[in-house]
Write a protein that holds these residues in place. Structure first.
Motif, PDB file in Angstrom:
ATOM      1  N   VAL A 294      48.830  37.429  36.361  1.00  0.00           N
ATOM      2  CA  VAL A 294      47.928  36.300  36.547  1.00  0.00           C
ATOM      3  C   VAL A 294      48.093  35.790  37.971  1.00  0.00           C
ATOM      4  CG1 VAL A 294      47.308  33.978  35.821  1.00  0.00           C
ATOM      5  CG2 VAL A 294      48.069  35.657  34.123  1.00  0.00           C
ATOM      6  N   GLU A 295      46.986  35.805  38.718  1.00  0.00           N
ATOM      7  CA  GLU A 295      47.021  35.323  40.087  1.00  0.00           C
ATOM      8  C   GLU A 295      46.692  33.832  40.139  1.00  0.00           C
ATOM      9  OE1 GLU A 295      44.947  39.448  40.190  1.00  0.00           O
ATOM     10  OE2 GLU A 295      44.859  37.614  39.001  1.00  0.00           O
ATOM     11  N   SER A 296      47.227  33.174  41.156  1.00  0.00           N
ATOM     12  CA  SER A 296      46.908  31.762  41.384  1.00  0.00           C
ATOM     13  C   SER A 296      47.035  31.462  42.867  1.00  0.00           C
ATOM     14  CB  SER A 296      47.828  30.853  40.565  1.00  0.00           C
ATOM     15  OG  SER A 296      49.175  31.047  40.926  1.00  0.00           O
TER      16      SER A 296
ATOM     17  N   TRP B  67      48.880  43.673  46.456  1.00  0.00           N
ATOM     18  CA  TRP B  67      47.737  42.777  46.570  1.00  0.00           C
ATOM     19  C   TRP B  67      46.559  43.548  47.154  1.00  0.00           C
ATOM     20  CZ3 TRP B  67      47.259  37.978  44.657  1.00  0.00           C
ATOM     21  CH2 TRP B  67      48.417  37.264  44.340  1.00  0.00           C
ATOM     22  N   PHE B  68      45.399  43.300  46.585  1.00  0.00           N
ATOM     23  CA  PHE B  68      44.161  43.894  47.047  1.00  0.00           C
ATOM     24  C   PHE B  68      43.142  42.776  47.190  1.00  0.00           C
ATOM     25  CE2 PHE B  68      45.092  48.444  46.314  1.00  0.00           C
ATOM     26  CZ  PHE B  68      46.278  48.306  45.621  1.00  0.00           C
ATOM     27  N   ARG B  69      42.046  43.056  47.870  1.00  0.00           N
ATOM     28  CA  ARG B  69      40.996  42.047  47.981  1.00  0.00           C
ATOM     29  C   ARG B  69      39.633  42.714  48.008  1.00  0.00           C
ATOM     30  NH1 ARG B  69      42.149  40.052  54.235  1.00  0.00           N
ATOM     31  NH2 ARG B  69      41.305  41.907  55.293  1.00  0.00           N
ATOM     32  N   GLN B  70      38.638  41.939  47.608  1.00  0.00           N
ATOM     33  CA  GLN B  70      37.268  42.442  47.605  1.00  0.00           C
ATOM     34  C   GLN B  70      36.354  41.376  48.168  1.00  0.00           C
ATOM     35  OE1 GLN B  70      35.816  43.795  43.789  1.00  0.00           O
ATOM     36  NE2 GLN B  70      34.262  45.077  44.771  1.00  0.00           N
TER      37      GLN B  70
ATOM     38  N   GLY C 106      37.481  36.556  50.288  1.00  0.00           N
ATOM     39  CA  GLY C 106      37.259  37.509  49.214  1.00  0.00           C
ATOM     40  C   GLY C 106      38.030  37.108  47.970  1.00  0.00           C
ATOM     41  N   VAL C 107      37.899  37.925  46.950  1.00  0.00           N
ATOM     42  CA  VAL C 107      38.684  37.745  45.731  1.00  0.00           C
ATOM     43  C   VAL C 107      39.936  38.601  45.868  1.00  0.00           C
ATOM     44  CG1 VAL C 107      38.756  37.978  43.233  1.00  0.00           C
ATOM     45  CG2 VAL C 107      36.617  37.324  44.366  1.00  0.00           C
ATOM     46  N   TYR C 108      41.072  37.980  45.702  1.00  0.00           N
ATOM     47  CA  TYR C 108      42.354  38.659  45.844  1.00  0.00           C
ATOM     48  C   TYR C 108      42.908  39.002  44.457  1.00  0.00           C
ATOM     49  CZ  TYR C 108      42.535  37.866  50.848  1.00  0.00           C
ATOM     50  OH  TYR C 108      42.281  37.903  52.203  1.00  0.00           O
ATOM     51  N   TYR C 109      43.301  40.260  44.312  1.00  0.00           N
ATOM     52  CA  TYR C 109      43.820  40.767  43.057  1.00  0.00           C
ATOM     53  C   TYR C 109      45.257  41.239  43.212  1.00  0.00           C
ATOM     54  CZ  TYR C 109      38.868  41.072  41.750  1.00  0.00           C
ATOM     55  OH  TYR C 109      37.554  40.791  41.485  1.00  0.00           O
ATOM     56  N   CYS C 110      45.997  41.070  42.135  1.00  0.00           N
ATOM     57  CA  CYS C 110      47.358  41.580  42.063  1.00  0.00           C
ATOM     58  C   CYS C 110      47.362  42.747  41.074  1.00  0.00           C
ATOM     59  CB  CYS C 110      48.282  40.465  41.586  1.00  0.00           C
ATOM     60  SG  CYS C 110      49.981  40.936  41.305  1.00  0.00           S
ATOM     61  N   ALA C 111      48.216  43.716  41.320  1.00  0.00           N
ATOM     62  CA  ALA C 111      48.307  44.860  40.420  1.00  0.00           C
ATOM     63  C   ALA C 111      49.710  45.440  40.464  1.00  0.00           C
ATOM     64  CB  ALA C 111      47.279  45.933  40.798  1.00  0.00           C
ATOM     65  N   THR C 112      50.050  46.195  39.436  1.00  0.00           N
ATOM     66  CA  THR C 112      51.364  46.807  39.372  1.00  0.00           C
ATOM     67  C   THR C 112      51.249  48.330  39.387  1.00  0.00           C
ATOM     68  OG1 THR C 112      51.376  46.862  36.950  1.00  0.00           O
ATOM     69  CG2 THR C 112      52.241  44.883  37.986  1.00  0.00           C
ATOM     70  N   ARG C 113      52.337  48.932  39.744  1.00  0.00           N
ATOM     71  CA  ARG C 113      52.419  50.395  39.771  1.00  0.00           C
ATOM     72  C   ARG C 113      53.702  50.752  39.032  1.00  0.00           C
ATOM     73  NH1 ARG C 113      52.583  53.648  45.471  1.00  0.00           N
ATOM     74  NH2 ARG C 113      52.805  55.760  44.618  1.00  0.00           N
ATOM     75  N   THR C 114      53.586  51.521  37.967  1.00  0.00           N
ATOM     76  CA  THR C 114      54.744  51.751  37.104  1.00  0.00           C
ATOM     77  C   THR C 114      55.727  52.777  37.651  1.00  0.00           C
ATOM     78  OG1 THR C 114      53.464  53.345  35.841  1.00  0.00           O
ATOM     79  CG2 THR C 114      53.508  51.079  35.025  1.00  0.00           C
ATOM     80  N   ASN C 115      55.246  53.734  38.424  1.00  0.00           N
ATOM     81  CA  ASN C 115      56.155  54.725  39.013  1.00  0.00           C
ATOM     82  C   ASN C 115      55.502  55.323  40.249  1.00  0.00           C
ATOM     83  OD1 ASN C 115      54.638  57.285  38.222  1.00  0.00           O
ATOM     84  ND2 ASN C 115      54.993  56.369  36.206  1.00  0.00           N
ATOM     85  N   TYR C 116      56.210  56.191  40.909  1.00  0.00           N
ATOM     86  CA  TYR C 116      55.755  56.764  42.175  1.00  0.00           C
ATOM     87  C   TYR C 116      54.435  57.496  42.027  1.00  0.00           C
ATOM     88  CZ  TYR C 116      55.692  59.783  46.290  1.00  0.00           C
ATOM     89  OH  TYR C 116      55.322  60.444  47.426  1.00  0.00           O
ATOM     90  N   TYR C 117      54.243  58.158  40.876  1.00  0.00           N
ATOM     91  CA  TYR C 117      53.062  58.989  40.693  1.00  0.00           C
ATOM     92  C   TYR C 117      51.875  58.217  40.122  1.00  0.00           C
ATOM     93  CZ  TYR C 117      56.585  62.579  41.317  1.00  0.00           C
ATOM     94  OH  TYR C 117      57.609  63.332  41.816  1.00  0.00           O
TER      95      TYR C 117
ATOM     96  N   GLY D  48      41.952  37.930  39.373  1.00  0.00           N
ATOM     97  CA  GLY D  48      41.634  37.648  40.767  1.00  0.00           C
ATOM     98  C   GLY D  48      41.592  36.161  41.066  1.00  0.00           C
ATOM     99  N   THR D  49      41.784  35.841  42.326  1.00  0.00           N
ATOM    100  CA  THR D  49      41.691  34.455  42.771  1.00  0.00           C
ATOM    101  C   THR D  49      40.900  34.413  44.079  1.00  0.00           C
ATOM    102  OG1 THR D  49      42.943  32.442  43.279  1.00  0.00           O
ATOM    103  CG2 THR D  49      43.911  34.505  44.026  1.00  0.00           C
ATOM    104  N   GLN D  50      39.993  33.487  44.185  1.00  0.00           N
ATOM    105  CA  GLN D  50      39.092  33.420  45.335  1.00  0.00           C
ATOM    106  C   GLN D  50      39.762  32.755  46.529  1.00  0.00           C
ATOM    107  OE1 GLN D  50      35.696  34.501  45.633  1.00  0.00           O
ATOM    108  NE2 GLN D  50      36.022  33.988  47.803  1.00  0.00           N
ATOM    109  N   VAL D  51      39.625  33.392  47.671  1.00  0.00           N
ATOM    110  CA  VAL D  51      40.061  32.813  48.941  1.00  0.00           C
ATOM    111  C   VAL D  51      38.835  32.747  49.846  1.00  0.00           C
ATOM    112  CG1 VAL D  51      41.484  33.096  50.998  1.00  0.00           C
ATOM    113  CG2 VAL D  51      42.412  33.678  48.747  1.00  0.00           C
ATOM    114  N   THR D  52      38.514  31.563  50.295  1.00  0.00           N
ATOM    115  CA  THR D  52      37.370  31.380  51.189  1.00  0.00           C
ATOM    116  C   THR D  52      37.857  30.734  52.477  1.00  0.00           C
ATOM    117  OG1 THR D  52      35.877  31.080  49.316  1.00  0.00           O
ATOM    118  CG2 THR D  52      35.093  30.362  51.478  1.00  0.00           C
ATOM    119  N   VAL D  53      37.625  31.423  53.588  1.00  0.00           N
ATOM    120  CA  VAL D  53      38.055  30.916  54.889  1.00  0.00           C
ATOM    121  C   VAL D  53      36.822  30.454  55.644  1.00  0.00           C
ATOM    122  CG1 VAL D  53      39.305  31.412  57.012  1.00  0.00           C
ATOM    123  CG2 VAL D  53      39.970  32.539  54.880  1.00  0.00           C
TER     124      VAL D  53
END
Length: 119
Positions: A5-7, A36-39, A92-103, A112-117
């Motif tokens: 959950v992003e905030s 972190w990613f953004r769109q 943009g909308v910023y998203y958080c995500a996880t990666r369980t292993n190297y592959y 996602g959470t909105q960031v407006t500059v």
């Protein structure tokens, strides 16, 4: 299944700072990495930053290097993204995500959470 959950975010003036938080439903150290990613409107989602838990190494997109910092608090199962010297193009909308292993690819995306500059 991991859930995040992003905030944070909101409306920020150009040149200002903001900090995003990403709370995970599992121990962050049990995942391989988090990122972190953004769109931006009309654009594809892009990578912003990541942290690998084994050695706490970080990686950044060239567009944010020197301005953004990713960090983690394993005691709180939370990852942060400190954003400084914000620019209009950081909007943009910023998203958080996880990666369980190297592959594995990044998954368990948050809402996602909105960031407006404003310039």
């Amino acid at each position: 299944q991991v859930q995040v959950v992003e905030s944070g975010g909101g409306l920020v003036q150009a040149g200002g700072s903001s900090r995003l938080s990403c709370a995970a439903s599992v121990r962050t150290f049990s995942t391989y990495a988090m990122g972190w990613f953004r769109q931006a409107p009309g654009k594809e989602r892009e990578f912003v930053a990541s942290i690998r838990w084994s050695d706490l190494s970080t990686n950044y997109a060239d567009s944010v290097k020197g301005r953004f910092t990713i960090s983690g608090d394993n005691a709180k199962n939370t990852v942060y993204l400190q954003m400084n010297s914000l620019k209009a193009e950081d909007t943009g909308v910023y998203y958080c995500a996880t990666r369980t292993n190297y592959y594995a690819k990044y998954g368990a995306w948050g809402q996602g959470t909105q960031v407006t500059v404003s310039s």
